[in-house]
Write a protein that holds these residues in place. Structure first.
Motif, PDB file in Angstrom:
ATOM      1  N   GLY A  71      -1.042 -12.750   2.035  1.00 25.33           N
ATOM      2  CA  GLY A  71      -0.092 -13.549   1.278  1.00 25.33           C
ATOM      3  C   GLY A  71      -0.190 -13.103  -0.169  1.00 25.33           C
ATOM      4  N   PRO A  72       0.068 -13.984  -1.134  1.00 26.36           N
ATOM      5  CA  PRO A  72      -0.142 -13.611  -2.533  1.00 26.36           C
ATOM      6  C   PRO A  72      -1.602 -13.254  -2.789  1.00 26.36           C
ATOM      7  CG  PRO A  72       1.148 -15.633  -2.360  1.00 26.36           C
ATOM      8  CD  PRO A  72       0.643 -15.337  -0.989  1.00 26.36           C
ATOM      9  N   LEU A  73      -1.839 -12.342  -3.717  1.00 27.84           N
ATOM     10  CA  LEU A  73      -3.196 -11.926  -4.068  1.00 27.84           C
ATOM     11  C   LEU A  73      -3.881 -13.034  -4.867  1.00 27.84           C
ATOM     12  CD1 LEU A  73      -5.421  -9.730  -4.328  1.00 27.84           C
ATOM     13  CD2 LEU A  73      -4.213  -8.944  -6.391  1.00 27.84           C
ATOM     14  N   THR A 124       1.677  -9.662   3.542  1.00 29.32           N
ATOM     15  CA  THR A 124       0.508  -9.073   2.896  1.00 29.32           C
ATOM     16  C   THR A 124       0.801  -8.711   1.441  1.00 29.32           C
ATOM     17  OG1 THR A 124      -0.149  -8.110   5.020  1.00 29.32           O
ATOM     18  CG2 THR A 124      -1.214  -7.238   3.050  1.00 29.32           C
ATOM     19  N   LEU A 125      -0.016  -9.255   0.515  1.00 33.68           N
ATOM     20  CA  LEU A 125       0.114  -8.940  -0.907  1.00 33.68           C
ATOM     21  C   LEU A 125       1.554  -9.126  -1.384  1.00 33.68           C
ATOM     22  CD1 LEU A 125      -2.128  -5.760  -0.861  1.00 33.68           C
ATOM     23  CD2 LEU A 125      -2.743  -7.972  -1.853  1.00 33.68           C
ATOM     24  N   SER A 126       2.122 -10.272  -1.062  1.00 37.71           N
ATOM     25  CA  SER A 126       3.549 -10.504  -1.300  1.00 37.71           C
ATOM     26  C   SER A 126       3.936 -10.494  -2.769  1.00 37.71           C
ATOM     27  CB  SER A 126       3.973 -11.835  -0.666  1.00 37.71           C
ATOM     28  OG  SER A 126       3.199 -12.904  -1.187  1.00 37.71           O
ATOM     29  N   ASP A 127       2.983 -10.712  -3.668  1.00 35.90           N
ATOM     30  CA  ASP A 127       3.311 -10.740  -5.100  1.00 35.90           C
ATOM     31  C   ASP A 127       2.847  -9.490  -5.835  1.00 35.90           C
ATOM     32  OD1 ASP A 127       0.608 -11.252  -4.880  1.00 35.90           O
ATOM     33  OD2 ASP A 127       0.570 -12.747  -6.489  1.00 35.90           O
ATOM     34  N   VAL A 128       2.534  -8.436  -5.075  1.00 34.38           N
ATOM     35  CA  VAL A 128       2.034  -7.194  -5.682  1.00 34.38           C
ATOM     36  C   VAL A 128       3.029  -6.072  -5.427  1.00 34.38           C
ATOM     37  CG1 VAL A 128       0.165  -5.492  -5.700  1.00 34.38           C
ATOM     38  CG2 VAL A 128      -0.354  -7.921  -5.317  1.00 34.38           C
ATOM     39  N   GLY A 129       3.464  -5.411  -6.499  1.00 34.48           N
ATOM     40  CA  GLY A 129       4.298  -4.226  -6.339  1.00 34.48           C
ATOM     41  C   GLY A 129       3.495  -3.129  -5.667  1.00 34.48           C
ATOM     42  N   HIS A 179      -1.373   0.754   3.514  1.00 31.85           N
ATOM     43  CA  HIS A 179      -2.398  -0.210   3.930  1.00 31.85           C
ATOM     44  C   HIS A 179      -1.758  -1.538   4.344  1.00 31.85           C
ATOM     45  CE1 HIS A 179      -6.018   2.074   3.017  1.00 31.85           C
ATOM     46  NE2 HIS A 179      -5.480   2.444   1.870  1.00 31.85           N
ATOM     47  N   ALA A 180      -0.772  -1.996   3.581  1.00 29.88           N
ATOM     48  CA  ALA A 180      -0.108  -3.262   3.902  1.00 29.88           C
ATOM     49  C   ALA A 180       0.589  -3.183   5.257  1.00 29.88           C
ATOM     50  CB  ALA A 180       0.884  -3.633   2.805  1.00 29.88           C
ATOM     51  N   ALA A 181       1.221  -2.044   5.552  1.00 31.12           N
ATOM     52  CA  ALA A 181       1.891  -1.878   6.841  1.00 31.12           C
ATOM     53  C   ALA A 181       0.886  -1.943   7.988  1.00 31.12           C
ATOM     54  CB  ALA A 181       2.650  -0.557   6.864  1.00 31.12           C
ATOM     55  N   ARG A 182      -0.273  -1.331   7.796  1.00 31.68           N
ATOM     56  CA  ARG A 182      -1.319  -1.377   8.830  1.00 31.68           C
ATOM     57  C   ARG A 182      -1.778  -2.816   9.079  1.00 31.68           C
ATOM     58  NH1 ARG A 182      -6.574  -2.013   8.071  1.00 31.68           N
ATOM     59  NH2 ARG A 182      -6.418  -1.543   5.845  1.00 31.68           N
ATOM     60  N   ILE A 183      -1.956  -3.569   8.021  1.00 30.31           N
ATOM     61  CA  ILE A 183      -2.405  -4.958   8.154  1.00 30.31           C
ATOM     62  C   ILE A 183      -1.338  -5.801   8.837  1.00 30.31           C
ATOM     63  CG2 ILE A 183      -3.095  -7.007   6.854  1.00 30.31           C
ATOM     64  CD1 ILE A 183      -4.212  -5.008   4.725  1.00 30.31           C
ATOM     65  N   GLU A 184      -0.074  -5.570   8.490  1.00 32.34           N
ATOM     66  CA  GLU A 184       1.011  -6.320   9.130  1.00 32.34           C
ATOM     67  C   GLU A 184       1.087  -6.008  10.623  1.00 32.34           C
ATOM     68  OE1 GLU A 184       3.117  -8.644   8.073  1.00 32.34           O
ATOM     69  OE2 GLU A 184       2.343  -8.702   6.023  1.00 32.34           O
ATOM     70  N   GLU A 185       0.790  -4.765  11.001  1.00 29.33           N
ATOM     71  CA  GLU A 185       0.772  -4.415  12.422  1.00 29.33           C
ATOM     72  C   GLU A 185      -0.310  -5.194  13.161  1.00 29.33           C
ATOM     73  OE1 GLU A 185       2.681  -2.691  14.389  1.00 29.33           O
ATOM     74  OE2 GLU A 185       4.068  -2.056  12.825  1.00 29.33           O
ATOM     75  N   LEU A 186      -1.452  -5.409  12.522  1.00 32.42           N
ATOM     76  CA  LEU A 186      -2.505  -6.221  13.132  1.00 32.42           C
ATOM     77  C   LEU A 186      -2.026  -7.659  13.338  1.00 32.42           C
ATOM     78  CD1 LEU A 186      -5.752  -5.087  11.263  1.00 32.42           C
ATOM     79  CD2 LEU A 186      -5.163  -4.674  13.652  1.00 32.42           C
ATOM     80  N   ARG A 187      -1.276  -8.166  12.379  1.00 30.44           N
ATOM     81  CA  ARG A 187      -0.738  -9.521  12.517  1.00 30.44           C
ATOM     82  C   ARG A 187       0.216  -9.601  13.712  1.00 30.44           C
ATOM     83  NH1 ARG A 187       3.044 -12.527   7.968  1.00 30.44           N
ATOM     84  NH2 ARG A 187       2.758 -14.664   8.680  1.00 30.44           N
ATOM     85  N   VAL A 188       1.095  -8.620  13.840  1.00 28.58           N
ATOM     86  CA  VAL A 188       2.036  -8.600  14.965  1.00 28.58           C
ATOM     87  C   VAL A 188       1.279  -8.559  16.286  1.00 28.58           C
ATOM     88  CG1 VAL A 188       3.795  -7.206  16.124  1.00 28.58           C
ATOM     89  CG2 VAL A 188       3.924  -7.570  13.654  1.00 28.58           C
TER      90      VAL A 188
END
Length: 274
Positions: free
Chosen positions: A28-30, A162-167, A175-184
């Motif tokens: 989510g947000p950092l 993942t890190l929704s408030d970080v450019g 890295h964010a895409a990998r983490i989102e795949e774990l969530r799915v």
């Protein structure tokens, strides 16, 4: 940003721990948390730097990698010294907001870069990954109730993207895409466990929500169609099939997968929903 400890009494990273160490939340947000306080670091480059250290917690993140992420392949001549300055300001900010004792040595300087060193249980990603692994193992062993409990707890740690408030530059986005795949995958395993327990009616609203979020995911559509059929809602199940067929045709110019077509044929043939 200060808040009460009660807000963070979840099975993830809490605002107060017995050892007084600082924690970080990236699902989510950092956020950095510690001593009854939650803090969102200021400044886009400082947030990006902390985010990259957090997704690679306990690893050494080389200065070159930080430079690439912060300036997207076009760094200024002063990039390396600017990274050092950002690290200094990040440490100062965390100490000021969370207390010097909690933050001491959490960001270590290494020969080739920097490393985020968190105590066990103080990074929500690590907690999620551990619970996800436990849930997967329980499901493989046929213990669906325990699997569902672990996976529910794991997914409850998420507060948004993942890190929704970080450019995110190229490195961080990967890295964010990998983490989102774990969530799915955790969501899929949770659905498998719940369906194995016969909780089809309970799953229908959740599956509709997930399909709305990810309309091209044929696996989710198939689970929704199956759940509706098993609830005795044959007409709704067939309408759900027509919905996914229309989406796939419009968005991708494709027909539904063989699994989806077989499921439709099974329903049309009056196959048992048991």
């Amino acid at each position: 940003m200060r808040d009460t400890q009660a807000r963070f009494r979840i099975p993830g990273v809490t605002a107060s721990e017995p050892d007084g160490s600082v924690g970080f939340r990236i699902l989510g947000p950092l956020e950095a948390v510690g001593g009854g306080v939650t803090h969102r670091p200021r400044g886009p480059k400082v947030r990006k730097l902390l985010a990259l250290l957090a997704v690679r917690a306990h690893d050494i993140v080389e200065v070159d990698t930080l430079v690439e992420e912060l300036w997207d392949g076009a760094p200024p001549p002063t990039a390396v010294s600017t990274v050092r300055t950002h690290i200094y300001h990040l440490r100062q900010e965390l100490e000021r907001e969370l207390g010097a004792g909690a933050v001491r040595d959490v960001i270590s300087t290494e020969a080739t870069g920097y490393s985020l060193r968190t105590a066990p249980g103080r990074l929500d990603l690590e907690n999620f990954t551990r619970l996800y692994g436990q849930g997967r193992a329980e499901l493989r062993a046929g213990r669906r109730e325990k699997a569902l409990e672990r996976l529910d707890t794991a997914l409850g740690l998420w507060r948004g993207r993942t890190l929704s408030d970080v450019g995110q530059g190229r490195v961080l986005a990967g890295h964010a895409a990998r983490i989102e795949e774990l969530r799915v995958r955790a969501q899929e395993l949770r659905i498998e466990a719940a369906m194995g327990l016969g909780r089809h009616r309970e799953l229908v609203p959740e599956l509709r929500r997930l399909v709305a979020v990810d309309p091209l995911n044929e696996w989710l559509h198939a689970r929704l169609i199956d759940a509706l059929h098993r609830c005795g809602r044959r007409g709704d199940a067939l309408r759900a099939f027509h919905d996914v067929r229309a989406v796939l045709a419009e968005e991708l110019g494709l027909e539904p997968s063989e699994d989806l077509r077989q499921l439709q044929h099974h329903i049309l043939a009056g196959g048992s929903a048991a």
